[in-house]
Write a protein that holds these residues in place. Structure first.
Motif, PDB file in Angstrom:
ATOM      1  N   ILE A  46       0.751  -1.223  -0.074  1.00  0.00           N
ATOM      2  CA  ILE A  46       0.022   0.448   0.004  1.00  0.00           C
ATOM      3  C   ILE A  46       0.847   0.935  -0.042  1.00  0.00           C
ATOM      4  CG2 ILE A  46      -1.743   1.747   1.436  1.00  0.00           C
ATOM      5  CD1 ILE A  46      -2.509  -1.293   2.892  1.00  0.00           C
ATOM      6  N   ASN A  47       0.859   2.146  -0.654  1.00  0.00           N
ATOM      7  CA  ASN A  47       1.244   3.498  -1.336  1.00  0.00           C
ATOM      8  C   ASN A  47       0.642   4.671  -0.926  1.00  0.00           C
ATOM      9  OD1 ASN A  47       3.278   4.845  -1.461  1.00  0.00           O
ATOM     10  ND2 ASN A  47       3.928   4.596  -3.913  1.00  0.00           N
ATOM     11  N   PHE A  48       0.891   5.428   0.036  1.00  0.00           N
ATOM     12  CA  PHE A  48      -0.266   6.339   0.673  1.00  0.00           C
ATOM     13  C   PHE A  48       0.746   7.525  -0.155  1.00  0.00           C
ATOM     14  CE2 PHE A  48      -0.848   3.090   3.995  1.00  0.00           C
ATOM     15  CZ  PHE A  48      -2.580   3.312   3.421  1.00  0.00           C
ATOM     16  N   ILE A  49       0.091   8.605  -0.880  1.00  0.00           N
ATOM     17  CA  ILE A  49       0.555   9.567  -1.805  1.00  0.00           C
ATOM     18  C   ILE A  49      -0.340  10.414  -1.004  1.00  0.00           C
ATOM     19  CG2 ILE A  49       0.213  10.601  -3.968  1.00  0.00           C
ATOM     20  CD1 ILE A  49       0.683   7.134  -5.328  1.00  0.00           C
ATOM     21  N   CYS A  50       0.354  11.792  -0.731  1.00  0.00           N
ATOM     22  CA  CYS A  50      -0.071  13.033  -0.374  1.00  0.00           C
ATOM     23  C   CYS A  50       1.056  14.307  -1.767  1.00  0.00           C
ATOM     24  CB  CYS A  50      -0.054  13.400   0.760  1.00  0.00           C
ATOM     25  SG  CYS A  50      -0.982  15.144   1.078  1.00  0.00           S
ATOM     26  N   ARG A  55       2.784  15.023   5.773  1.00  0.00           N
ATOM     27  CA  ARG A  55       2.015  14.907   7.006  1.00  0.00           C
ATOM     28  C   ARG A  55       1.367  13.696   6.934  1.00  0.00           C
ATOM     29  NH1 ARG A  55       3.273  19.867   5.477  1.00  0.00           N
ATOM     30  NH2 ARG A  55       3.563  21.910   7.386  1.00  0.00           N
ATOM     31  N   ARG A  56      -0.003  13.922   6.122  1.00  0.00           N
ATOM     32  CA  ARG A  56      -0.544  12.632   5.986  1.00  0.00           C
ATOM     33  C   ARG A  56      -0.733  11.836   5.502  1.00  0.00           C
ATOM     34  NH1 ARG A  56      -5.215  16.531   3.008  1.00  0.00           N
ATOM     35  NH2 ARG A  56      -3.215  17.754   1.969  1.00  0.00           N
ATOM     36  N   SER A  57       0.257  11.132   4.427  1.00  0.00           N
ATOM     37  CA  SER A  57       0.942  10.161   3.459  1.00  0.00           C
ATOM     38  C   SER A  57       1.715   9.196   4.910  1.00  0.00           C
ATOM     39  CB  SER A  57       1.105  10.186   2.496  1.00  0.00           C
ATOM     40  OG  SER A  57       2.816  11.461   2.278  1.00  0.00           O
ATOM     41  N   HIS A  58       2.975   9.980   5.284  1.00  0.00           N
ATOM     42  CA  HIS A  58       3.650   8.862   6.696  1.00  0.00           C
ATOM     43  C   HIS A  58       2.755   9.106   7.916  1.00  0.00           C
ATOM     44  CE1 HIS A  58       7.106  11.190   4.759  1.00  0.00           C
ATOM     45  NE2 HIS A  58       7.327   9.791   5.111  1.00  0.00           N
ATOM     46  N   LEU A  59       1.434  10.084   7.824  1.00  0.00           N
ATOM     47  CA  LEU A  59       0.534   9.305   9.374  1.00  0.00           C
ATOM     48  C   LEU A  59       0.006   7.923   9.403  1.00  0.00           C
ATOM     49  CD1 LEU A  59      -0.579  12.693  10.318  1.00  0.00           C
ATOM     50  CD2 LEU A  59       0.617  11.527  12.234  1.00  0.00           C
ATOM     51  N   SER A  60      -0.347   8.245   8.010  1.00  0.00           N
ATOM     52  CA  SER A  60      -1.240   7.030   7.178  1.00  0.00           C
ATOM     53  C   SER A  60      -0.599   5.432   7.504  1.00  0.00           C
ATOM     54  CB  SER A  60      -2.040   7.383   5.473  1.00  0.00           C
ATOM     55  OG  SER A  60      -2.337   8.311   5.433  1.00  0.00           O
ATOM     56  N   GLN A  61       1.286   5.829   6.567  1.00  0.00           N
ATOM     57  CA  GLN A  61       1.449   4.632   6.084  1.00  0.00           C
ATOM     58  C   GLN A  61       1.965   4.322   7.422  1.00  0.00           C
ATOM     59  OE1 GLN A  61       5.789   6.092   5.280  1.00  0.00           O
ATOM     60  NE2 GLN A  61       6.479   3.890   5.022  1.00  0.00           N
ATOM     61  N   VAL A  62       2.752   4.671   8.506  1.00  0.00           N
ATOM     62  CA  VAL A  62       2.908   4.159   9.973  1.00  0.00           C
ATOM     63  C   VAL A  62       2.316   3.544  10.747  1.00  0.00           C
ATOM     64  CG1 VAL A  62       4.067   5.106  11.782  1.00  0.00           C
ATOM     65  CG2 VAL A  62       5.210   5.968   9.900  1.00  0.00           C
ATOM     66  N   TRP A  63       0.968   4.347  10.497  1.00  0.00           N
ATOM     67  CA  TRP A  63      -0.621   3.523  11.337  1.00  0.00           C
ATOM     68  C   TRP A  63      -0.886   2.346  10.811  1.00  0.00           C
ATOM     69  CZ3 TRP A  63      -0.897   4.620  16.610  1.00  0.00           C
ATOM     70  CH2 TRP A  63      -0.896   5.522  16.583  1.00  0.00           C
ATOM     71  N   GLY A  81       4.812   8.223  -1.109  1.00  0.00           N
ATOM     72  CA  GLY A  81       5.856   9.290  -1.204  1.00  0.00           C
ATOM     73  C   GLY A  81       4.399  10.809  -1.717  1.00  0.00           C
ATOM     74  N   GLY A  82       4.742  11.098  -2.527  1.00  0.00           N
ATOM     75  CA  GLY A  82       4.225  12.698  -2.984  1.00  0.00           C
ATOM     76  C   GLY A  82       4.578  12.878  -4.422  1.00  0.00           C
ATOM     77  N   THR A  83       3.937  14.085  -4.947  1.00  0.00           N
ATOM     78  CA  THR A  83       4.295  14.447  -6.459  1.00  0.00           C
ATOM     79  C   THR A  83       5.604  14.883  -6.481  1.00  0.00           C
ATOM     80  OG1 THR A  83       2.726  16.013  -5.804  1.00  0.00           O
ATOM     81  CG2 THR A  83       1.659  14.801  -6.832  1.00  0.00           C
ATOM     82  N   GLU A  84       5.927  15.606  -5.642  1.00  0.00           N
ATOM     83  CA  GLU A  84       6.972  16.188  -4.949  1.00  0.00           C
ATOM     84  C   GLU A  84       7.756  15.708  -3.941  1.00  0.00           C
ATOM     85  OE1 GLU A  84       7.089  20.271  -4.016  1.00  0.00           O
ATOM     86  OE2 GLU A  84       4.891  20.655  -4.998  1.00  0.00           O
ATOM     87  N   ALA A  85       8.780  15.969  -3.428  1.00  0.00           N
ATOM     88  CA  ALA A  85       9.860  15.572  -2.483  1.00  0.00           C
ATOM     89  C   ALA A  85      10.416  17.099  -1.536  1.00  0.00           C
ATOM     90  CB  ALA A  85      10.833  14.874  -2.565  1.00  0.00           C
ATOM     91  N   MET A 132       6.352   9.738  -5.349  1.00  0.00           N
ATOM     92  CA  MET A 132       5.952   8.129  -4.959  1.00  0.00           C
ATOM     93  C   MET A 132       6.745   7.259  -6.041  1.00  0.00           C
ATOM     94  SD  MET A 132       2.039   9.552  -7.761  1.00  0.00           S
ATOM     95  CE  MET A 132       2.582   9.952  -9.080  1.00  0.00           C
ATOM     96  N   ASP A 133       7.225   8.237  -6.823  1.00  0.00           N
ATOM     97  CA  ASP A 133       7.614   6.723  -7.444  1.00  0.00           C
ATOM     98  C   ASP A 133       9.550   6.516  -7.093  1.00  0.00           C
ATOM     99  OD1 ASP A 133       8.794   9.256  -8.580  1.00  0.00           O
ATOM    100  OD2 ASP A 133       8.285   8.980 -11.158  1.00  0.00           O
ATOM    101  N   ASP A 134       9.581   6.976  -6.597  1.00  0.00           N
ATOM    102  CA  ASP A 134      11.177   6.886  -5.601  1.00  0.00           C
ATOM    103  C   ASP A 134      11.512   4.991  -5.632  1.00  0.00           C
ATOM    104  OD1 ASP A 134      12.883   8.551  -3.497  1.00  0.00           O
ATOM    105  OD2 ASP A 134      13.160   6.493  -3.573  1.00  0.00           O
ATOM    106  N   ASP A 135      12.786   5.525  -6.313  1.00  0.00           N
ATOM    107  CA  ASP A 135      13.145   3.760  -5.241  1.00  0.00           C
ATOM    108  C   ASP A 135      12.858   2.931  -4.372  1.00  0.00           C
ATOM    109  OD1 ASP A 135      13.827   3.840  -8.161  1.00  0.00           O
ATOM    110  OD2 ASP A 135      16.348   4.161  -7.599  1.00  0.00           O
TER     111      ASP A 135
END
Length: 205
Positions: A46-50, A55-63, A81-85, A132-135
């Protein structure tokens, strides 16, 4: 399954958090995706994307990673991941620490890398901002969960995703540098934790 005691106490309290029927409908496609994979013994990715992966994508990933472990659901790997880092926002790391996670810096700088542990014997979640497409992220056979409306609207296509599911959250960034900041980050974290608890509680192993 064993998570840190203070974290275990927090998670067990999530069962009583109310989730509206509307949100249950929003979460249903994720429940179905996980159940389908578990049912045939396949890995769940599961890849949570913001937009900024801060913020939100990391909260979702970790939980999601933590609660999958709590319920003993195997072969679940959660990413973000994001549309930008940019950088994982420090208040997110603080919120994790306050909830019972062990959070440590692996490297500092403009985009720090964090180790976020939920259990003594499990691999930590590695938290840092990335596209989001990071290695670091899966290239195929994963569900893309769009956690913010900008990313949902701005990314009509997520390369490699076999399923795309919008589960959006209000951005606690709106309260940065205000007296309510800490409270609002805790509130958003708890909402996401409660919804991930609901999702994984539905899975039949």
């Amino acid at each position: 399954m064993s998570v840190f005691q203070s974290l275990n106490d927090y998670i067990s309290g999530l069962e009583s958090e109310p989730i509206s029927e509307e949100r249950k409908q929003t979460l249903a496609p994720l429940v179905d995706y996980i159940q389908e994979k578990v049912g045939v013994g396949e890995a769940v990715r599961i890849n949570f994307i913001c937009t900024h992966n801060s913020r939100r994508s990391h909260l979702s990933q970790v939980w999601a990673q933590t609660i999958a472990h709590y319920f003993g659901i195997k072969n679940v790997s959660c990413y973000s991941g994001g549309t930008e880092a940019t950088a994982l926002f420090p208040k997110v790391a603080e919120t994790f620490t306050d909830t019972g996670f062990e959070v440590n810096f692996l490297s500092e700088g403009n985009n720090p890398v964090y180790s976020i542990k939920f259990s003594e014997n499990e691999h930590p979640v590695i938290g840092f901002s990335k596209r989001m497409d990071d290695d670091f992220n899966p290239k195929s056979e994963f569900a893309a969960i769009m956690t913010c409306s900008q990313a949902d609207e701005g990314c009509p296509f997520v390369p490699g995703a076999e399923k795309r599911i919008p589960i959006t959250y209000e951005d606690p960034k709106a309260f940065d540098n205000t007296p309510q900041q800490a409270e609002k980050y805790r509130e958003r974290s708890k909402q996401i934790a409660s919804e991930m608890f609901y999702v994984f509680s539905q899975i039949q192993k």
